[in-house]
Scaffold this motif. Structure first.
Motif, PDB file in Angstrom:
ATOM      1  N   ARG A 297       0.907  -0.886   0.023  1.00 57.86           N
ATOM      2  CA  ARG A 297      -0.335   0.274  -0.337  1.00 57.86           C
ATOM      3  C   ARG A 297       0.907   1.099  -0.481  1.00 57.86           C
ATOM      4  N   PHE A 298       1.046   2.160  -1.055  1.00 59.32           N
ATOM      5  CA  PHE A 298       1.302   3.546  -1.119  1.00 59.32           C
ATOM      6  C   PHE A 298       0.513   4.007  -0.963  1.00 59.32           C
ATOM      7  N   ARG A 299       0.802   4.784  -0.125  1.00 60.88           N
ATOM      8  CA  ARG A 299      -0.135   6.378   0.147  1.00 60.88           C
ATOM      9  C   ARG A 299       0.669   7.311  -0.529  1.00 60.88           C
ATOM     10  N   PHE A 300      -0.274   8.742  -0.531  1.00 61.85           N
ATOM     11  CA  PHE A 300       0.249  10.214  -1.062  1.00 61.85           C
ATOM     12  C   PHE A 300      -0.551  10.917  -1.658  1.00 61.85           C
ATOM     13  N   PRO A 301      -0.686  11.976  -0.990  1.00 65.71           N
ATOM     14  CA  PRO A 301      -1.535  13.432  -1.685  1.00 65.71           C
ATOM     15  C   PRO A 301      -1.198  13.056  -3.009  1.00 65.71           C
ATOM     16  N   ALA A 302      -2.503  13.269  -3.701  1.00 63.54           N
ATOM     17  CA  ALA A 302      -2.961  13.361  -5.607  1.00 63.54           C
ATOM     18  C   ALA A 302      -2.411  14.717  -5.390  1.00 63.54           C
ATOM     19  N   ASN A 303      -1.181  15.557  -5.440  1.00 59.54           N
ATOM     20  CA  ASN A 303      -0.792  16.350  -5.972  1.00 59.54           C
ATOM     21  C   ASN A 303      -0.791  16.734  -6.840  1.00 59.54           C
ATOM     22  N   LEU A 304      -1.678  16.787  -7.912  1.00 62.74           N
ATOM     23  CA  LEU A 304      -1.840  16.253  -9.258  1.00 62.74           C
ATOM     24  C   LEU A 304      -2.913  16.981  -9.778  1.00 62.74           C
ATOM     25  N   GLY A 305      -1.939  17.817 -11.199  1.00 59.18           N
ATOM     26  CA  GLY A 305      -3.572  18.733 -12.000  1.00 59.18           C
ATOM     27  C   GLY A 305      -4.783  18.173 -11.828  1.00 59.18           C
ATOM     28  N   VAL A 306      -6.048  18.663 -12.717  1.00 60.45           N
ATOM     29  CA  VAL A 306      -6.714  18.101 -13.389  1.00 60.45           C
ATOM     30  C   VAL A 306      -6.967  17.332 -14.722  1.00 60.45           C
TER      31      VAL A 306
ATOM     32  N   VAL B  90     -10.184  15.505 -10.593  1.00 58.93           N
ATOM     33  CA  VAL B  90     -11.001  16.650 -10.354  1.00 58.93           C
ATOM     34  C   VAL B  90     -10.611  17.411  -9.400  1.00 58.93           C
ATOM     35  N   ASN B  91     -11.540  18.567  -9.184  1.00 61.73           N
ATOM     36  CA  ASN B  91     -10.821  20.081  -8.640  1.00 61.73           C
ATOM     37  C   ASN B  91     -12.237  20.479  -8.334  1.00 61.73           C
ATOM     38  N   VAL B  92     -12.561  19.579  -6.640  1.00 61.58           N
ATOM     39  CA  VAL B  92     -13.770  20.377  -6.246  1.00 61.58           C
ATOM     40  C   VAL B  92     -13.405  21.592  -5.244  1.00 61.58           C
ATOM     41  N   SER B  93     -12.195  21.500  -4.800  1.00 65.33           N
ATOM     42  CA  SER B  93     -12.095  22.862  -3.060  1.00 65.33           C
ATOM     43  C   SER B  93     -11.275  23.202  -3.681  1.00 65.33           C
ATOM     44  N   GLN B  94      -9.645  23.773  -4.396  1.00 62.16           N
ATOM     45  CA  GLN B  94      -8.624  24.041  -4.592  1.00 62.16           C
ATOM     46  C   GLN B  94      -9.328  25.247  -5.456  1.00 62.16           C
ATOM     47  N   SER B  95      -7.865  26.369  -5.572  1.00 61.22           N
ATOM     48  CA  SER B  95      -8.477  27.552  -6.056  1.00 61.22           C
ATOM     49  C   SER B  95      -7.972  27.203  -7.407  1.00 61.22           C
ATOM     50  N   THR B  96      -8.123  27.644  -8.429  1.00 62.66           N
ATOM     51  CA  THR B  96      -8.198  27.484 -10.309  1.00 62.66           C
ATOM     52  C   THR B  96      -6.358  27.208 -10.222  1.00 62.66           C
ATOM     53  N   PHE B  97      -5.994  26.340 -11.060  1.00 65.18           N
ATOM     54  CA  PHE B  97      -4.634  26.070 -11.164  1.00 65.18           C
ATOM     55  C   PHE B  97      -4.237  25.940 -12.670  1.00 65.18           C
ATOM     56  N   VAL B  98      -3.023  25.506 -13.171  1.00 64.22           N
ATOM     57  CA  VAL B  98      -2.670  24.990 -14.828  1.00 64.22           C
ATOM     58  C   VAL B  98      -1.981  24.368 -14.428  1.00 64.22           C
ATOM     59  N   GLY B  99      -1.128  23.633 -15.003  1.00 61.04           N
ATOM     60  CA  GLY B  99      -0.309  22.199 -14.969  1.00 61.04           C
ATOM     61  C   GLY B  99      -0.500  20.638 -14.701  1.00 61.04           C
ATOM     62  N   LEU B 100      -0.088  19.640 -14.196  1.00 62.34           N
ATOM     63  CA  LEU B 100       0.271  18.643 -14.120  1.00 62.34           C
ATOM     64  C   LEU B 100       0.667  18.280 -12.458  1.00 62.34           C
ATOM     65  N   ALA B 101       0.919  19.452 -11.579  1.00 60.35           N
ATOM     66  CA  ALA B 101       1.524  19.493 -10.366  1.00 60.35           C
ATOM     67  C   ALA B 101       0.521  20.480  -9.823  1.00 60.35           C
ATOM     68  N   TRP B 102       0.397  19.565  -8.382  1.00 62.08           N
ATOM     69  CA  TRP B 102      -0.835  20.858  -7.116  1.00 62.08           C
ATOM     70  C   TRP B 102       0.508  20.819  -6.159  1.00 62.08           C
ATOM     71  N   ILE B 103       1.671  22.406  -6.853  1.00 59.61           N
ATOM     72  CA  ILE B 103       1.879  22.696  -4.926  1.00 59.61           C
ATOM     73  C   ILE B 103       1.923  24.209  -5.053  1.00 59.61           C
ATOM     74  N   PRO B 104       0.928  24.349  -4.604  1.00 60.42           N
ATOM     75  CA  PRO B 104      -0.086  25.728  -3.953  1.00 60.42           C
ATOM     76  C   PRO B 104       1.244  26.617  -3.056  1.00 60.42           C
ATOM     77  N   PRO B 105       1.213  27.817  -3.383  1.00 64.34           N
ATOM     78  CA  PRO B 105       1.786  28.584  -2.879  1.00 64.34           C
ATOM     79  C   PRO B 105       1.617  29.612  -1.449  1.00 64.34           C
ATOM     80  N   THR B 106       2.699  30.597  -1.425  1.00 61.24           N
ATOM     81  CA  THR B 106       1.366  31.544   0.320  1.00 61.24           C
ATOM     82  C   THR B 106       2.190  33.125  -1.023  1.00 61.24           C
ATOM     83  N   VAL B 107       1.818  33.481  -1.205  1.00 60.04           N
ATOM     84  CA  VAL B 107       1.870  34.575  -0.915  1.00 60.04           C
ATOM     85  C   VAL B 107       1.882  36.353  -0.123  1.00 60.04           C
TER      86      VAL B 107
END
Length: 406
Positions: A343-352, A384-401
């Motif tokens: 069992r490999f567990r990981f977050p789906a930090n992937l684009g749509v 699928v993107n249900v609750s995150q802000s809109t982004f593009v690309g293959l990876a979900w790496i949300p920044p702080t600003v």
């Protein structure tokens, strides 16, 4: 429109008992060679205008020999090559360059051999110098160049004028990352303008990003010609093939072509994906914690078992992969009949989008060493993107600003 037609092409290297016999053969006299080695045999394919073709195969498969016959620097022993259009080719690093001449002088010489006049070369020489970006070295002798600098000048010259057909033989692999990005940018510009591309590379990502078709050579013949992902999967399995291994290709219910290979000493019994609630899932949300489960059966005593997986995007390009060797948890000395569940567990930090999973069972750090089973398209899922802000690309790496006044 057919830009290139390769029909029953073969290349043999022959030895003769004397040079007189060789000369007699050149004059088409009936002289038999003392030995004959065929590098290529029965090669046939057509390339249409605007296609992008990846030519792949293991070292010694005959790829470079075929390209030399296509460009006319080597004559086939049998068959014909017909080309309708101007070819620009980078076959070997520094091919045609004189080490005692400067980069500028070699640019004039190489472009002249391509059929361009001095006036035409004058009109682009500044562009060649600017694209190569080697500074004052452009006016120094090539013998002082590094391999990367030679690559820069060779590519700049070959692409100074947009050709009907652009051929590249692994040459870009010696360039630095910056120039590779720059070169691929120009290649894509040419493609959009209608240039046909024929590229030899071991880089799966490059083949699948640039090409809409791939041709696999093995043992001097074409063994597969089709969509890049399908051909590269077969090539990957071919590399891993051993004397006691098999390569199987089957069409799945959705029409996708799955490639499997391996000795069968261990087998993949099941591959499943579970969402954060522990339910089997075909759809997961961006950033959700998920679990990839791989069930394995040990069919023969094994000194070592490594289990790995690769997540691929819809084009078949690798997004992320790892295995239990790199994770420090390979299993040792397994008895026949053992059943294991990983069992490999990981977050789906992937684009749509849609993704597939390839799974491998092997020894050591890679499946090319001792391949028990390698299976492409073992699982397909969607993000699928249900609750995150809109982004593009293959990876979900949300920044702080942070923003402050200058």
């Amino acid at each position: 429109m057919t830009l290139m037609s390769v029909t029953n092409v073969g290349k043999a290297y022959r030895s003769y008992r004397s040079e007189w016999q060789r000369i007699a053969r050149w004059c088409y006299l009936p002289v038999k060679a003392s030995s004959e080695h065929w590098v290529l045999k029965h090669i046939s394919f057509n390339i249409q205008a605007g296609e992008a073709i990846g030519l792949v195969g293991q070292n010694g498969a005959g790829k470079s020999t075929l390209l030399k016959m296509i460009t006319g620097t080597l004559q086939p022993s049998e068959g014909t090559v017909r080309v309708n259009g101007r070819i620009a080719a980078i076959l070997e690093l520094g091919m045609g360059f004189n080490a005692e001449l400067s980069g500028r002088q070699n640019a004039y010489h190489a472009a002249g051999l391509m059929g361009f006049s001095t006036e035409q070369i004058d009109s682009v020489i500044d562009d060649i110098e600017a694209f190569a970006e080697i500074g004052e070295y452009f006016d120094q002798t090539v013998r002082t160049y590094s391999s990367g600098m030679q690559m820069r000048v060779a590519f700049a010259v070959a692409t100074a004028f947009r050709p009907e057909i652009l051929i590249i033989d692994e040459a870009l692999s010696v360039g630095d990352s910056y120039f590779q990005h720059k070169s691929f940018g120009r290649i894509k510009e040419f493609q959009q303008a209608g240039t046909t591309l024929l590229i030899v590379s071991h880089d799966r990502a490059a083949i699948q990003a640039l090409c809409n078709r791939a041709i696999l050579l093995d043992g001097g013949t074409v063994i597969k010609d089709g969509p890049p992902e399908e051909v590269m999967d077969y090539y990957n399995a071919l590399i891993a093939q051993k004397e006691n291994a098999t390569v199987e290709v089957q069409t799945l219910e959705n029409g996708a072509v799955q490639t499997r290979s391996g000795s069968g000493k261990a087998s993949i019994e099941g591959v499943s994906l579970f969402n954060a609630q522990g339910a089997a899932a075909e759809y997961v949300t961006v950033g959700e914690d998920i679990c990839l489960e791989i069930d394995v059966a040990i069919n023969a005593p094994l000194p070592e078992l490594v289990v790995g997986y690769v997540i691929k995007d819809r084009l078949g390009q690798d997004v992320y992969g790892t295995n239990t060797h790199h994770l420090g948890c390979a299993r040792k000395d397994l008895a026949q009949g053992t059943q294991l569940s990983y069992r490999f567990r990981f977050p789906a930090n992937l684009g749509v989008g849609s993704y597939s999973v390839a799974v491998a069972l092997h020894a050591a750090d890679a499946h090319v060493v001792d391949n028990y089973e390698w299976r492409d398209l073992a699982l397909v899922f969607n993000v699928v993107n249900v609750s995150q802000s809109t982004f593009v690309g293959l990876a979900w790496i949300p920044p702080t600003v942070e923003c402050s006044n200058g």
